[in-house]
Each structure stands twice: as structure tokens, then as C-alpha cells.
Design an enzyme around this catalytic site. Structure first.
Site, PDB file in Angstrom:
ATOM      1  N   GLY A   1      -4.793  -6.124  -4.793  1.00  0.00           N
ATOM      2  CA  GLY A   1      -4.063  -7.055  -5.640  1.00  0.00           C
ATOM      3  C   GLY A   1      -2.570  -7.162  -5.402  1.00  0.00           C
ATOM      4  O   GLY A   1      -1.909  -8.042  -5.957  1.00  0.00           O
ATOM      5  N   HIS A   2      -1.996  -6.289  -4.571  1.00  0.00           N
ATOM      6  CA  HIS A   2      -0.521  -6.313  -4.379  1.00  0.00           C
ATOM      7  C   HIS A   2      -0.183  -6.355  -2.901  1.00  0.00           C
ATOM      8  O   HIS A   2       0.187  -5.349  -2.322  1.00  0.00           O
ATOM      9  CB  HIS A   2       0.105  -5.071  -5.016  1.00  0.00           C
ATOM     10  CG  HIS A   2       1.584  -5.188  -5.213  1.00  0.00           C
ATOM     11  ND1 HIS A   2       2.499  -4.772  -4.272  1.00  0.00           N
ATOM     12  CD2 HIS A   2       2.294  -5.681  -6.240  1.00  0.00           C
ATOM     13  CE1 HIS A   2       3.724  -4.986  -4.729  1.00  0.00           C
ATOM     14  NE2 HIS A   2       3.622  -5.531  -5.920  1.00  0.00           N
ATOM     15  N   MET A   3      -0.248  -7.387  -2.258  1.00  0.00           N
ATOM     16  CA  MET A   3      -0.696  -8.708  -2.622  1.00  0.00           C
ATOM     17  C   MET A   3      -1.859  -9.087  -1.701  1.00  0.00           C
ATOM     18  O   MET A   3      -1.906  -8.598  -0.585  1.00  0.00           O
ATOM     19  CB  MET A   3       0.437  -9.705  -2.440  1.00  0.00           C
ATOM     20  CG  MET A   3       1.317  -9.918  -3.646  1.00  0.00           C
ATOM     21  SD  MET A   3       2.872  -9.053  -3.913  1.00  0.00           S
ATOM     22  CE  MET A   3       3.770  -8.891  -2.441  1.00  0.00           C
TER      23      MET A   3
ATOM     24  N   LEU B   1       1.482  -4.620   0.094  1.00  0.00           N
ATOM     25  CA  LEU B   1       2.769  -3.928   0.075  1.00  0.00           C
ATOM     26  C   LEU B   1       2.731  -2.883  -1.028  1.00  0.00           C
ATOM     27  O   LEU B   1       2.398  -3.197  -2.177  1.00  0.00           O
ATOM     28  CB  LEU B   1       3.914  -4.910  -0.204  1.00  0.00           C
ATOM     29  CG  LEU B   1       4.109  -6.044   0.794  1.00  0.00           C
ATOM     30  CD1 LEU B   1       5.172  -7.012   0.284  1.00  0.00           C
ATOM     31  CD2 LEU B   1       4.473  -5.504   2.155  1.00  0.00           C
TER      32      LEU B   1
ATOM     33  N   TRP C   1      -4.053  -0.271  -5.033  1.00  0.00           N
ATOM     34  CA  TRP C   1      -3.198  -1.442  -5.189  1.00  0.00           C
ATOM     35  C   TRP C   1      -3.359  -2.465  -4.072  1.00  0.00           C
ATOM     36  O   TRP C   1      -2.883  -3.593  -4.193  1.00  0.00           O
ATOM     37  CB  TRP C   1      -1.733  -1.013  -5.300  1.00  0.00           C
ATOM     38  CG  TRP C   1      -1.307  -0.025  -4.246  1.00  0.00           C
ATOM     39  CD1 TRP C   1      -1.251   1.330  -4.390  1.00  0.00           C
ATOM     40  CD2 TRP C   1      -0.915  -0.293  -2.900  1.00  0.00           C
ATOM     41  NE1 TRP C   1      -0.840   1.923  -3.215  1.00  0.00           N
ATOM     42  CE2 TRP C   1      -0.622   0.942  -2.283  1.00  0.00           C
ATOM     43  CE3 TRP C   1      -0.764  -1.462  -2.147  1.00  0.00           C
ATOM     44  CZ2 TRP C   1      -0.212   1.050  -0.964  1.00  0.00           C
ATOM     45  CZ3 TRP C   1      -0.355  -1.361  -0.826  1.00  0.00           C
ATOM     46  CH2 TRP C   1      -0.079  -0.116  -0.249  1.00  0.00           C
TER      47      TRP C   1
END
Length: 176
Positions: free
Chosen positions: A69-71, A76, A66
Site C-alpha cells: 500500500g505504500h505505494m 517506499l 507496507w
């Protein structure tokens, strides 16, 4: 059922040492079916069957699926991934002690969830569960907490349900 959101920890943090786990990834894999990017536990740190509590660590790395893309530029840990981590700990404890009588324990729901902090790469997310209720072949209910650097970042109540493997296999066969 309302969870008892606590200001104290389910398990005294002094009892938990990420450098001295009681079970590693291979022991977790014996009981949990998740693999690859969906494995959300690093090690089991503590178990107490008399109190029906268990603790684990998820050592969060920059290589988590993740992070990109997060973020972008501010990775996070998504709340849903934190909840998956807690579900996997609950499943491990339930399966190890045959509390549900199921081949696989699945997510049945969450109640009173609160996200109280952030989790980023480099953190050790300490996860703790306390079994509140177990109805064999029906459901488990567990209070949970997630802790980073001595602060609660996540808490609530989780429900686990038996997954009927035969029904899943039948459904997949119909599609295949």
C-alpha cells in the site's frame, strides 16, 4: 535540545558488516517486545559502550507489510517505519545496558528529523544511534542516522521513555 545533524557517520561504516552480525533476531527479541510485522531490526552489527553507540541492519524485503500500500507499484519505506526501526535499536541498546532502569522503553518523541533519501525492498538500512543523555527512570536521548548504500537517508534525535507496564495492564483490564 537541537540534534547535531552531521555530515559524517556516527559509526565508521568500515566497522559494519551485515554478513557478520554480533547479535541476531533471537537476541533482539530477548530485549525488545515487538513481534511479527512490527519487528524492524534484522541484526545488531556493532556496539561500543565506551562511546555509547550501536548499529543494526534492517534488511528490507518485498514481504514488508507496507509494500502493498505504500505505494502500489512504487514501494517506499514509510518514514514512520524508519523511525520505529531507530526506536527499536535505541531500545535494544538501552535495555541491554540497563541505561533507563525500565521494563520497556517507549517512544518519547523525535526532534530535528530529516529524511534525505529513500528506502526500497532489497536495501539494507543501516541504523546507528549515539546515546547523548540518559536520565535513569526518566528519559534517554539519542542521535540517530539511517544509511543506505553509503548515503544518509534519515537523521535526527530520538527520546525514549520508560513504559509503566502495570499502568498499561490496568488500563487494558478496564477495557476488557
Amino acid at each position: 535540545m537541537k540534534s547535531k545533524l552531521k555530515s559524517k557517520f556516527i559509526i565508521d561504516l568500515d566497522l559494519l558488516d551485515v554478513n557478520k552480525p554480533i547479535a541476531g533476531i533471537e537476541a533482539i527479541r530477548e530485549l525488545n517486545p515487538q513481534r511479527h510485522e512490527m519487528e524492524q531490526l534484522t541484526a545488531i552489527l556493532y556496539e561500543d559502550l565506551d562511546r555509547n553507540v550501536c548499529a543494526a541492519v534492517k534488511s528490507v524485503t518485498e514481504d514488508e507489510f507496507w509494500c502493498r500500500g505504500h505505494m502500489p507499484g512504487m514501494p517506499l519505506m514509510p518514514g514512520v517505519v524508519m523511525l520505529e526501526s531507530v526506536a527499536q535499536l535505541s531500545s535494544y541498546f538501552t535495555q541491554k545496558n540497563d541505561l533507563l532502569g525500565a521494563d520497556i522503553v517507549g517512544f518519547g518523541g523525535v526532534d530535528d528529523v530529516r529524511f534525505r533519501g529513500i528506502v526500497t525492498p532489497g536495501d539494507d538500512l543501516i541504523l546507528m544511534v549515539e546515546l547523548v543523555k540518559a536520565r535513569r527512570n526518566r528519559m534517554i536521548i539519542a542521535a540517530f542516522q539511517g544509511v543506505v548504500n553509503g548515503s544518509i537517508v534519515l537523521e535526527g534525535t530520538l527520546r525514549g521513555i520508560p513504559i509503566p507496564i502495570a499502568a498499561v495492564e490496568e488500563q487494558l483490564a478496564r477495557k476488557g
